[in-house]
Design an enzyme around this catalytic site. Sequence first.
Site, PDB file in Angstrom:
ATOM      1  N   SER B  86       0.824  -1.205   0.000  1.00  0.00           N
ATOM      2  CA  SER B  86       0.000   0.000   0.000  1.00  0.00           C
ATOM      3  C   SER B  86       0.869   1.270   0.000  1.00  0.00           C
ATOM      4  CB  SER B  86      -0.958  -0.046   1.190  1.00  0.00           C
ATOM      5  OG  SER B  86      -1.859   1.023   1.119  1.00  0.00           O
ATOM      6  N   HIS B 196      -8.478   0.597   0.179  1.00  0.00           N
ATOM      7  CA  HIS B 196      -8.475  -0.430  -0.871  1.00  0.00           C
ATOM      8  C   HIS B 196      -9.857  -1.025  -1.112  1.00  0.00           C
ATOM      9  CE1 HIS B 196      -4.208   0.099  -0.720  1.00  0.00           C
ATOM     10  NE2 HIS B 196      -4.202  -0.214   0.557  1.00  0.00           N
TER      11      HIS B 196
END
Lengths: 79, 306
Positions: B86, B196
């Site tokens: 990420s 996400h």
Amino acid sequence: MTKADVLNKIKDIIADQLDKDASKITETTNFKEDLDADSLDVFEVVDKIEDEFDVEIDSDESIATVGDLVTYVDKQLQA
Amino acid sequence: MTTQWTALFSGQGQQFAGMGADLLAQEPRYQAVVQAASEALHLQLADPAVWDDPVNAPVAIVTLSLGVYQVLCQDLPLPQAGIGLSLGEYSALAASGMLSLADVFPLVQDRAAYMNEAGAKHPGVMAAVLRASATMVEEACAAATAAGTPVFPANFNTPAQTVIGGSAAGVTAVTQALKAQGVKRIVPLKMTVASHTPLMAEASMKLGQRLAHSHIQSAQFPVWSNTTQQPFTADTVTQTLTDQLVHPTHFGTCLKNAQPTTVIEVGPGTALTKFAAKTIPGMTAWHVDSMTTLNELRKNWSETNE
């Protein structure tokens, strides 16, 4: 199985799951402080212990040290 | 023979107070990165009050990762590949040279702001599902979303750990459904933003516009994308990072695809080192986020690469 056997087996599981040296794990070893383990790591150890010992460990049970786990598993095995 | 290594770049969640203070005091290359970040952001990151401010956590994590990476470059060859989780993908892209140091710090600061704004409008919760197959988790999420309570797989971390994120009702529905199917452990995470997942749509749109101003350069080593599970290319960086905010991460698959034999996690904590050990058992894994861990690595590296 004696409590010492339980401790040794649990040490091996922790060493394997958390990639640590089993000889450095004792009953007073704290998961968070000594093993850098977060709650997810502890649950992964707990899952493995449930499989190996065929016991059920409550998710709400407070487990800070290796000794906490050993005592809990030992009680379950005696029950 | 020189050991080949793959660099893992930490995501959020494992930052700790005072992290990197020892490196800042002793390693000139680390100091230079803190200086570059401070200038890019007009912040005094060497000041502990600024550095440890939770608002600056994403910037501090990327700074620490890039500082450690620069220190390692003194002794180690270029990595074979880089994989970040990420936020860590920004560190990886900057380490590879695809993003410049001048660009990456303001970019991660803005990204965090967009995520917080989106999270304030569409609050989300996240939970880690242990020991359930990816398919089971995907199906349970799809069923709950179809029933009007949105929830999505957000992080496929290891074969035995998938994080879900979405509405509180959605996460509760999936928790109940999976427990009914025999999944024992679903652990709520302390998050207020469902990263996400489609709940980040607005943040993703703003990030896409923001990324249009970044200059993408060629990479010194391949960086695997969590989103596409392929290496980033100069042509795809902007779109992939935009998509990353609304699509699940596939860290485990990236690792399997990259097939490393030695990994070094650069950045706070050991989360990625642990994921790596669980995904590819027997792999050599190190992490560096302090002078102690740096010296351990240096000692072992010189012993195995004499």
